[in-house]
Design a protein around this motif. Structure first.
Motif, PDB file in Angstrom:
ATOM      1  N   GLU A 186       0.735  -1.264   0.131  1.00 42.10           N
ATOM      2  CA  GLU A 186      -0.038  -0.119   0.055  1.00 42.10           C
ATOM      3  C   GLU A 186       1.007   1.281  -0.070  1.00 42.10           C
ATOM      4  O   GLU A 186       0.385   2.421  -0.165  1.00 42.10           O
ATOM      5  CB  GLU A 186      -1.125   0.032   1.150  1.00 42.10           C
ATOM      6  N   GLY A 187       2.102   1.078   0.233  1.00 41.37           N
ATOM      7  CA  GLY A 187       2.958   2.300   0.243  1.00 41.37           C
ATOM      8  C   GLY A 187       2.963   2.904   1.395  1.00 41.37           C
ATOM      9  O   GLY A 187       3.240   4.330   1.412  1.00 41.37           O
ATOM     10  N   SER A 188       2.555   2.551   2.580  1.00 42.80           N
ATOM     11  CA  SER A 188       2.200   3.121   3.683  1.00 42.80           C
ATOM     12  C   SER A 188       3.386   3.019   4.646  1.00 42.80           C
ATOM     13  O   SER A 188       3.676   1.908   5.388  1.00 42.80           O
ATOM     14  CB  SER A 188       0.957   2.817   4.426  1.00 42.80           C
ATOM     15  N   GLU A 189       4.442   3.856   4.947  1.00 42.91           N
ATOM     16  CA  GLU A 189       5.361   3.763   5.442  1.00 42.91           C
ATOM     17  C   GLU A 189       5.060   3.658   7.178  1.00 42.91           C
ATOM     18  O   GLU A 189       5.649   2.699   7.893  1.00 42.91           O
ATOM     19  CB  GLU A 189       6.318   5.359   5.512  1.00 42.91           C
ATOM     20  N   SER A 190       4.098   4.192   7.676  1.00 44.43           N
ATOM     21  CA  SER A 190       3.761   4.318   8.895  1.00 44.43           C
ATOM     22  C   SER A 190       3.097   2.956   9.321  1.00 44.43           C
ATOM     23  O   SER A 190       3.365   2.245  10.266  1.00 44.43           O
ATOM     24  CB  SER A 190       2.687   5.304   9.500  1.00 44.43           C
ATOM     25  N   ALA A 191       2.388   2.372   8.356  1.00 42.67           N
ATOM     26  CA  ALA A 191       1.675   1.093   8.542  1.00 42.67           C
ATOM     27  C   ALA A 191       2.779  -0.047   8.454  1.00 42.67           C
ATOM     28  O   ALA A 191       2.834  -1.157   9.391  1.00 42.67           O
ATOM     29  CB  ALA A 191       0.839   0.749   7.587  1.00 42.67           C
ATOM     30  N   ALA A 192       3.730   0.035   7.813  1.00 40.53           N
ATOM     31  CA  ALA A 192       4.576  -0.856   7.465  1.00 40.53           C
ATOM     32  C   ALA A 192       5.724  -0.864   8.666  1.00 40.53           C
ATOM     33  O   ALA A 192       5.954  -1.863   9.224  1.00 40.53           O
ATOM     34  CB  ALA A 192       5.683  -0.620   6.321  1.00 40.53           C
ATOM     35  N   VAL A 193       5.969   0.339   9.190  1.00 34.83           N
ATOM     36  CA  VAL A 193       6.763   0.563  10.653  1.00 34.83           C
ATOM     37  C   VAL A 193       6.118  -0.176  11.769  1.00 34.83           C
ATOM     38  O   VAL A 193       6.614  -0.999  12.504  1.00 34.83           O
ATOM     39  CB  VAL A 193       6.859   1.844  10.990  1.00 34.83           C
ATOM     40  N   ALA A 194       4.731   0.213  11.776  1.00 35.53           N
ATOM     41  CA  ALA A 194       4.098  -0.643  12.904  1.00 35.53           C
ATOM     42  C   ALA A 194       3.917  -2.046  12.698  1.00 35.53           C
ATOM     43  O   ALA A 194       3.649  -2.754  13.735  1.00 35.53           O
ATOM     44  CB  ALA A 194       2.295   0.289  12.868  1.00 35.53           C
ATOM     45  N   ALA A 195       3.655  -2.513  11.609  1.00 41.46           N
ATOM     46  CA  ALA A 195       3.610  -3.973  11.270  1.00 41.46           C
ATOM     47  C   ALA A 195       4.788  -4.601  11.810  1.00 41.46           C
ATOM     48  O   ALA A 195       4.800  -5.679  12.477  1.00 41.46           O
ATOM     49  CB  ALA A 195       3.023  -4.167  10.014  1.00 41.46           C
ATOM     50  N   MET A 196       5.846  -3.915  11.426  1.00 43.70           N
ATOM     51  CA  MET A 196       7.252  -4.875  11.656  1.00 43.70           C
ATOM     52  C   MET A 196       7.402  -4.531  13.254  1.00 43.70           C
ATOM     53  O   MET A 196       7.881  -5.847  13.798  1.00 43.70           O
ATOM     54  CB  MET A 196       8.307  -4.179  10.978  1.00 43.70           C
ATOM     55  N   THR A 197       7.094  -3.562  13.898  1.00 47.32           N
ATOM     56  CA  THR A 197       7.128  -3.319  15.288  1.00 47.32           C
ATOM     57  C   THR A 197       6.139  -4.356  15.962  1.00 47.32           C
ATOM     58  O   THR A 197       7.010  -5.003  16.927  1.00 47.32           O
ATOM     59  CB  THR A 197       6.858  -1.916  15.655  1.00 47.32           C
ATOM     60  N   ALA A 198       5.187  -4.645  15.599  1.00 47.51           N
ATOM     61  CA  ALA A 198       4.366  -5.533  16.169  1.00 47.51           C
ATOM     62  C   ALA A 198       4.966  -6.841  16.060  1.00 47.51           C
ATOM     63  O   ALA A 198       5.043  -7.764  17.156  1.00 47.51           O
ATOM     64  CB  ALA A 198       3.034  -5.492  15.694  1.00 47.51           C
TER      65      ALA A 198
END
Length: 215
Positions: A186-198
Motif C-alpha cells: 500500500e506504500g504506507s511507511e507508518s503502517a509498515a513500521v507499525a506492522a514490523m514493530t508488532a
C-alpha cells in the motif's frame, strides 16, 4: 521434541541432573523417550540455546546451569543482541521498503508469504522466513541493509526454529508477515513500521515466555 525438552528441563531445574553432570547419550535418551535421535538432538539444542547445557565434541552434553539464561543464544549472538539490532534495522527498513519497493519486490514478497502459508515442513519454513526478511531489506533500496540481515541470517534462522518449536510461532508469524507485506504494498511507511514493530514485539514476548517456562 517439546515434550522431551520440557522433561529434561524439569530434571535439570529440580537438581536431578546437577550442574557439571553429563546427560545420557542421544541413543540412551532416544530409547528412554521412545523417539528418534533427531528429536533428541533438537531437544538438546533447545537446552543449549536456553543456556542450560553445553555440548563438548566427543564428550557429550553437560549441565551448566539450573535454569535458563535471561537471553538465549543463537549461534554467536544472544536473543538480546538480535532483538536490539532488528529493532534498529528492520523497523525503519520496512518503512523504506513501503516507499521504495518495486513491483518485482512486491511479487516476490507475495510469493513468499503464500509459500509460507502452505508450508508444513518446519525447516523449509524457516528458510523461507529468512528469505522473507532479507527480501524486505533489499526492497528498501539500500544494499547495506540487505548485507546486515545477511550477516545475522544463520542466527535468525536458529531463533526462528527455536520459537516455532517451543512457542508455536509459525501460524502467528504468517499472519504478521502478511500484514507487513500489505502495508508495504500500500506504500504506507507508518503502517509498515507499525506492522514490523508488532512482529518483533511478539517475537520478544514469545522468547520471554519460553525463558520463564510459560510455554
Amino acid at each position: 521434541m517439546e515434550a522431551v525438552l520440557a522433561h529434561l528441563r524439569r530434571l535439570i531445574e529440580s537438581g536431578e541432573y546437577a550442574v557439571g553432570v553429563k546427560l545420557p547419550s542421544e541413543a540412551a535418551l532416544s530409547r528412554e523417550f521412545e523417539v528418534s535421535r533427531s528429536v533428541v538432538r533438537e531437544a538438546l539444542r533447545g537446552l543449549q540455546a536456553l543456556g542450560m547445557t553445553e555440548s563438548k565434541t566427543g564428550k557429550g552434553t553437560f549441565v551448566t546451569a539450573t535454569g535458563p539464561a535471561e537471553h538465549p543464544t543463537f549461534g554467536p549472538y544472544s536473543a538480546r543482541d538480535l532483538i536490539e539490532v532488528r529493532r534498529h534495522v528492520e523497523i525503519p527498513v520496512a518503512g523504506y521498503a513501503a516507499l521504495r519497493r518495486s513491483q518485482d519486490d512486491l511479487d516476490l514478497l507475495a510469493h513468499l508469504v503464500d509459500r509460507m502459508d502452505a508450508e508444513t515442513d518446519n525447516t523449509a519454513w524457516v528458510a523461507l522466513d529468512s528469505l522473507f526478511h532479507i527480501t524486505i531489506a533489499q526492497s528498501s533500496g539500500n544494499p547495506v541493509f540487505g548485507k546486515v540481515i545477511e550477516e545475522i541470517r544463520d542466527a535468525l534462522a536458529r531463533q526462528s526454529a527455536f520459537l516455532n518449536q517451543l512457542g508455536g510461532r509459525r501460524r502467528r508469524s504468517n499472519v504478521e508477515h502478511r500484514a507487513i507485506v500489505t502495508a508495504i504494498a500500500e506504500g504506507s511507511e507508518s503502517a509498515a513500521v507499525a506492522a514490523m514493530t508488532a512482529h518483533l514485539q511478539h517475537v520478544e514476548d514469545t522468547l520471554t515466555s519460553i525463558v520463564n517456562g510459560d510455554q
